[in-house]
Design a protein around this motif. Structure first.
Motif, PDB file in Angstrom:
ATOM      1  N   TRP A   8      -1.407  -2.388  -7.968  1.00 45.53           N
ATOM      2  CA  TRP A   8      -0.916  -1.744  -6.846  1.00 45.53           C
ATOM      3  C   TRP A   8      -0.340  -0.542  -7.166  1.00 45.53           C
ATOM      4  O   TRP A   8      -0.345   0.508  -6.268  1.00 45.53           O
ATOM      5  CB  TRP A   8      -0.051  -2.789  -6.069  1.00 45.53           C
ATOM      6  CG  TRP A   8       1.318  -3.186  -6.793  1.00 45.53           C
ATOM      7  CD1 TRP A   8       1.619  -4.073  -7.576  1.00 45.53           C
ATOM      8  CD2 TRP A   8       2.598  -2.426  -6.700  1.00 45.53           C
ATOM      9  NE1 TRP A   8       2.700  -3.905  -7.973  1.00 45.53           N
ATOM     10  CE2 TRP A   8       3.355  -2.952  -7.381  1.00 45.53           C
ATOM     11  CE3 TRP A   8       2.811  -1.133  -5.978  1.00 45.53           C
ATOM     12  CZ2 TRP A   8       4.709  -2.527  -7.676  1.00 45.53           C
ATOM     13  CZ3 TRP A   8       4.122  -0.764  -6.096  1.00 45.53           C
ATOM     14  CH2 TRP A   8       5.004  -1.403  -7.031  1.00 45.53           C
ATOM     15  N   GLU A  33      -7.842   1.104   4.831  1.00 40.75           N
ATOM     16  CA  GLU A  33      -7.777  -0.042   3.833  1.00 40.75           C
ATOM     17  C   GLU A  33      -9.349  -0.034   3.211  1.00 40.75           C
ATOM     18  O   GLU A  33      -9.101  -0.228   1.884  1.00 40.75           O
ATOM     19  CB  GLU A  33      -7.084  -1.249   4.163  1.00 40.75           C
ATOM     20  CG  GLU A  33      -5.613  -1.115   4.554  1.00 40.75           C
ATOM     21  CD  GLU A  33      -5.083  -2.412   4.825  1.00 40.75           C
ATOM     22  OE1 GLU A  33      -5.785  -3.501   4.947  1.00 40.75           O
ATOM     23  OE2 GLU A  33      -3.900  -2.532   5.351  1.00 40.75           O
ATOM     24  N   ALA A  43      -8.802  -5.347  -4.670  1.00 45.17           N
ATOM     25  CA  ALA A  43      -8.652  -6.175  -3.546  1.00 45.17           C
ATOM     26  C   ALA A  43      -7.951  -5.522  -2.496  1.00 45.17           C
ATOM     27  O   ALA A  43      -7.128  -4.939  -2.628  1.00 45.17           O
ATOM     28  CB  ALA A  43      -8.301  -7.352  -4.210  1.00 45.17           C
ATOM     29  N   ARG A  44      -8.508  -5.888  -1.449  1.00 40.82           N
ATOM     30  CA  ARG A  44      -7.623  -5.398  -0.169  1.00 40.82           C
ATOM     31  C   ARG A  44      -6.237  -5.879  -0.149  1.00 40.82           C
ATOM     32  O   ARG A  44      -5.410  -5.115   0.409  1.00 40.82           O
ATOM     33  CB  ARG A  44      -8.180  -6.013   0.904  1.00 40.82           C
ATOM     34  CG  ARG A  44      -7.632  -5.233   2.440  1.00 40.82           C
ATOM     35  CD  ARG A  44      -8.914  -5.610   3.587  1.00 40.82           C
ATOM     36  NE  ARG A  44      -8.326  -4.842   4.695  1.00 40.82           N
ATOM     37  CZ  ARG A  44      -9.348  -4.396   5.713  1.00 40.82           C
ATOM     38  NH1 ARG A  44     -10.657  -5.266   5.601  1.00 40.82           N
ATOM     39  NH2 ARG A  44      -8.975  -3.730   6.728  1.00 40.82           N
ATOM     40  N   MET A  45      -5.869  -7.054  -0.743  1.00 39.42           N
ATOM     41  CA  MET A  45      -4.212  -7.416  -0.741  1.00 39.42           C
ATOM     42  C   MET A  45      -3.595  -6.293  -1.583  1.00 39.42           C
ATOM     43  O   MET A  45      -2.323  -6.113  -1.492  1.00 39.42           O
ATOM     44  CB  MET A  45      -4.071  -8.761  -1.231  1.00 39.42           C
ATOM     45  CG  MET A  45      -4.504  -9.653  -0.229  1.00 39.42           C
ATOM     46  SD  MET A  45      -4.174 -11.502  -1.045  1.00 39.42           S
ATOM     47  CE  MET A  45      -2.511 -11.489  -1.178  1.00 39.42           C
ATOM     48  N   THR A  46      -4.323  -5.701  -2.666  1.00 41.58           N
ATOM     49  CA  THR A  46      -3.753  -5.057  -3.520  1.00 41.58           C
ATOM     50  C   THR A  46      -3.275  -3.444  -2.903  1.00 41.58           C
ATOM     51  O   THR A  46      -2.468  -2.915  -3.138  1.00 41.58           O
ATOM     52  CB  THR A  46      -4.526  -4.556  -4.900  1.00 41.58           C
ATOM     53  OG1 THR A  46      -4.925  -5.755  -5.322  1.00 41.58           O
ATOM     54  CG2 THR A  46      -3.986  -3.364  -5.636  1.00 41.58           C
ATOM     55  N   ARG A  48      -2.965  -3.240   0.374  1.00 37.95           N
ATOM     56  CA  ARG A  48      -1.755  -3.516   1.232  1.00 37.95           C
ATOM     57  C   ARG A  48      -0.493  -3.476   0.568  1.00 37.95           C
ATOM     58  O   ARG A  48       0.501  -2.928   1.118  1.00 37.95           O
ATOM     59  CB  ARG A  48      -2.105  -4.857   2.002  1.00 37.95           C
ATOM     60  CG  ARG A  48      -3.013  -4.883   3.004  1.00 37.95           C
ATOM     61  CD  ARG A  48      -3.533  -6.315   3.506  1.00 37.95           C
ATOM     62  NE  ARG A  48      -4.554  -6.086   4.869  1.00 37.95           N
ATOM     63  CZ  ARG A  48      -4.869  -7.046   5.532  1.00 37.95           C
ATOM     64  NH1 ARG A  48      -4.532  -8.132   4.976  1.00 37.95           N
ATOM     65  NH2 ARG A  48      -5.944  -6.896   6.105  1.00 37.95           N
ATOM     66  N   ARG A  49      -0.324  -3.952  -0.562  1.00 42.46           N
ATOM     67  CA  ARG A  49       0.924  -4.004  -1.271  1.00 42.46           C
ATOM     68  C   ARG A  49       1.022  -2.386  -1.660  1.00 42.46           C
ATOM     69  O   ARG A  49       2.406  -2.090  -1.301  1.00 42.46           O
ATOM     70  CB  ARG A  49       0.807  -4.696  -2.643  1.00 42.46           C
ATOM     71  CG  ARG A  49       2.024  -4.543  -3.448  1.00 42.46           C
ATOM     72  CD  ARG A  49       3.055  -5.123  -3.230  1.00 42.46           C
ATOM     73  NE  ARG A  49       4.161  -4.622  -4.034  1.00 42.46           N
ATOM     74  CZ  ARG A  49       4.676  -5.477  -5.165  1.00 42.46           C
ATOM     75  NH1 ARG A  49       3.761  -6.466  -5.591  1.00 42.46           N
ATOM     76  NH2 ARG A  49       5.827  -4.983  -5.783  1.00 42.46           N
ATOM     77  N   ASP A  52       2.465  -1.009   1.618  1.00 50.01           N
ATOM     78  CA  ASP A  52       3.666  -1.600   1.971  1.00 50.01           C
ATOM     79  C   ASP A  52       4.919  -0.863   1.623  1.00 50.01           C
ATOM     80  O   ASP A  52       5.804  -0.477   2.131  1.00 50.01           O
ATOM     81  CB  ASP A  52       3.703  -2.945   1.743  1.00 50.01           C
ATOM     82  CG  ASP A  52       2.918  -3.831   2.692  1.00 50.01           C
ATOM     83  OD1 ASP A  52       2.213  -3.307   3.678  1.00 50.01           O
ATOM     84  OD2 ASP A  52       2.667  -5.074   2.314  1.00 50.01           O
TER      85      ASP A  52
END
Length: 238
Positions: A8, A33, A43-46, A48-49, A52
């Protein structure tokens, strides 16, 4: 061996690089994203982190259903309780950041600084002194001492192309920090480096951060009083 940088954090640096180089200027919509996932292969969660973190630092603004945009502010500005990358702040205002490295070396702690680090006087740390510019104007003189156990490769970094704050945030996530802000008169050497008259007013942020249970860095961030302000929000504002 230096710990690998979190994925991230690499995504965050990628976004900051695009802001610094002018690909995305103040007010511009950055890649979505989905576009960042496709471009970087993470990954999409990465993603987003990373976004953020940039949102928390005030460097981008996210609008539901629309996307994320590069933030813009008219003055050099800092929240008194947040740690931000000055290069990204300058880029977010649509200006050009550059830095001049005055010193980057090993240094011996005197008694006062040893107390701040919780080390014995005479211990060796890393020290840097850097002038940060917004366009042609110096806006910050950064004097920093760094714990070698936290950032062992600190002296090998090119701080004319990236900031100590960005390097340290990626190398050692902050667990705690303290800041004291003082209004002072610039001494002759400080005034010369910031290109202001001797005894001109400056705002000095004395900052100390902790990581992995020990003091990671102590810094004095000195700003010309006419070009800097502290700002913050708290509570549930409309």
């Amino acid at each position: 061996m230096t710990a690998a940088q979190p994925v991230w954090a690499r995504v965050k640096r990628h976004v900051l690089s695009n802001i610094r180089t002018g690909r995305w200027r103040a007010g511009d919509r950055i890649a979505s994203e989905h576009e960042l996932v496709r471009e970087l292969g993470v990954a999409r969660m990465t993603i987003r982190r990373a976004l953020d973190e940039l949102t928390r630092e005030g460097l981008i603004v996210r609008k539901a259903g629309v996307g994320a945009f590069v933030a813009g502010e008219p003055l050099a500005e800092s929240h008194p309780l947040e740690i931000r990358d000055i290069a990204a702040e300058v880029a977010a205002r649509g200006r050009a950041w550059r830095a001049e490295v005055v010193a980057l070396e090993a240094a011996v702690l005197d008694a006062e600084m040893a107390e701040r680090f919780g080390m014995a006087a005479g211990a060796t740390v890393f020290r840097s002194e850097i002038i940060h510019f917004e366009d042609a104007a110096p806006i910050q003189l950064e004097r920093r001492w760094v714990n070698p156990a936290i950032a062992p490769d600190y002296l090998t970094q090119d701080f004319s192309s990236g900031t100590p704050a960005a390097h340290l945030l990626a190398a050692a996530p902050i667990e705690a920090g303290e800041q004291i802000v003082r209004a002072e008169a610039a001494d002759a050497r400080t005034a010369g480096l910031l290109r202001i008259p001797a005894d001109a007013p400056v705002l000095t942020v004395a900052r100390r951060t902790w990581s992995r249970g020990q003091v990671a860095s102590a810094a004095r961030l000195i700003h010309p009083g006419h070009a800097f302000q502290l700002a913050g929000r708290f509570g549930d504002l409309p």
